[in-house]
Write a protein that holds these residues in place. Structure first.
Motif, PDB file in Angstrom:
ATOM      1  N   ASN A  78     106.324  -2.395  30.998  1.00  0.00           N
ATOM      2  CA  ASN A  78     105.644  -3.163  32.035  1.00  0.00           C
ATOM      3  C   ASN A  78     106.581  -3.471  33.203  1.00  0.00           C
ATOM      4  O   ASN A  78     106.180  -3.381  34.379  1.00  0.00           O
ATOM      5  N   ASN A  79     107.830  -3.796  32.901  1.00  0.00           N
ATOM      6  CA  ASN A  79     108.785  -4.084  33.969  1.00  0.00           C
ATOM      7  C   ASN A  79     109.064  -2.847  34.814  1.00  0.00           C
ATOM      8  O   ASN A  79     109.278  -2.950  36.029  1.00  0.00           O
ATOM      9  N   ALA A  80     109.070  -1.674  34.197  1.00  0.00           N
ATOM     10  CA  ALA A  80     109.294  -0.443  34.952  1.00  0.00           C
ATOM     11  C   ALA A  80     108.162  -0.189  35.941  1.00  0.00           C
ATOM     12  O   ALA A  80     108.390   0.280  37.064  1.00  0.00           O
ATOM     13  N   LEU A  81     106.953  -0.519  35.532  1.00  0.00           N
ATOM     14  CA  LEU A  81     105.823  -0.369  36.460  1.00  0.00           C
ATOM     15  C   LEU A  81     105.944  -1.358  37.613  1.00  0.00           C
ATOM     16  O   LEU A  81     105.602  -1.026  38.758  1.00  0.00           O
ATOM     17  N   TRP A  82     106.424  -2.569  37.330  1.00  0.00           N
ATOM     18  CA  TRP A  82     106.654  -3.518  38.409  1.00  0.00           C
ATOM     19  C   TRP A  82     107.764  -3.039  39.337  1.00  0.00           C
ATOM     20  O   TRP A  82     107.734  -3.312  40.548  1.00  0.00           O
ATOM     21  N   SER A  83     108.732  -2.330  38.808  1.00  0.00           N
ATOM     22  CA  SER A  83     109.778  -1.741  39.657  1.00  0.00           C
ATOM     23  C   SER A  83     109.192  -0.686  40.592  1.00  0.00           C
ATOM     24  O   SER A  83     109.604  -0.573  41.757  1.00  0.00           O
TER      25      SER A  83
END
Length: 315
Positions: free
Chosen positions: A284-289
């Motif tokens: 999920n954090n990678a998508l926010w990146s």
């Protein structure tokens, strides 16, 4: 009699002068109220923008400062497998796909849009302003899902039959985006060309230049910053478009080898995967990146627009 009339006129002027100089509490209150409301609205906009930026940045930077993913690997790796062992977070195919489809759309739409603007303002202004311009502006109100569905049902099968490929491709995405940004480029370029003073055209024609020489060497040269602004605005919209592109590009993480290969973009990658992740996980954090990259690109486009606008103002 004349002295009496002059006296009345003088008294009336004095009364008006006293009223103008008298402190008007109601007017002062209205001015302060209007100024306060305007400042609050401006402050609210600034707070909203800063809040959105902070929220996306805090989520996106967690990939690097919490999950320990290298920034260089994140931006340059070509393998995207967040659920693998080990997990790989290479977003280079998404970045490349976004830039390629945006550049292709701009290459297709910019000449058509600027050419249509020249036609509406210089070649056939009567028909252009009364018929063509309203028709082009109607395209702005069409939802992006309609563009995507038309591309899915007409453009993708056509490419599949003509080139014997899958049909979902960079070319399909570029054509759909070109149609979507065409009204924006045309409208802004039309305003820029109309802002060129008529005296410049008259001077060019008086010196013996033909109409086409006047359009090419005088009008377009003077309206160049505005036309570039139109193209950048179209590219900004194309770069952030998600749904229409997602329906026709194939959404594969492989690097494209030609215009007929399927691709994926940052927007399509986010929309397809965000609903399948859990908040706070590395995936999920990678998508926010990826969303943070989109936000930064939006800021870049805004800076380019500010630069072009300042250059046009100076000229």
């Amino acid at each position: 009699m004349n002295h009496r009339i002059e006296g009345v006129g003088t008294n009336r002027q004095s009364l008006i002068a006293r009223k103008m100089l008298t402190y008007n509490k109601r007017q002062f209150t209205e001015n302060m109220t209007g100024r306060t409301i305007a400042m609050l609205c401006a402050a609210l906009l600034v707070i909203v923008v800063l809040s959105i930026t902070y929220f996306i940045a805090s989520k996106g930077l967690s990939t690097f400062f919490v999950d320990g993913v290298s920034i260089s690997e994140f931006l340059t790796q070509v393998k995207w497998d967040p659920e693998g062992e080990p997990a790989l977070y290479g977003v280079f195919p998404f970045i490349l796909g976004s830039f390629l489809v945006t550049a292709l759309a701009a290459v297709i739409a910019a000449p058509l849009g600027i050419g249509a603007a020249i036609f509406m303002t210089e070649i056939f202004p009567g028909f252009g302003k009364k018929v063509l311009k309203p028709v082009i502006e109607l395209l702005v109100g069409i939802p992006s899902v309609v563009y995507g569905y038309v591309g899915l049902t007409l453009l993708v099968p056509f490419i599949r039959e003509q080139f014997d490929v899958l049909g979902f491709s960079l070319l399909a995405g570029g054509l759909v985006l070109a149609l979507m940004i065409l009204p924006t480029i045309t409208s802004v370029a039309t305003d820029a060309i109309e802002a060129v003073p008529q005296d410049l055209r008259n001077a060019s024609l008086a010196l013996g230049a033909t109409r086409w020489q006047t359009i090419w060497n005088v009008v377009l040269h003077s309206a160049l910053p505005g036309c570039l602004t139109a193209v950048v605005l179209g590219m900004a919209r194309a770069f952030g478009e998600a749904l229409a592109v997602q329906m026709v590009i194939g959404n594969t993480t492989k690097l494209p080898g030609s215009l007929l290969d399927p691709i994926s973009t940052l927007t399509s990658g986010i929309t397809l995967n965000m609903g399948n992740t859990i908040q706070g996980t590395p995936y999920n954090n990678a998508l926010w990146s990826m969303a943070l990259l989109l936000l930064l690109m939006s800021f870049v486009f805004i800076m380019i627009l500010r630069f072009l606008g300042r250059k046009r103002l100076v000229k």
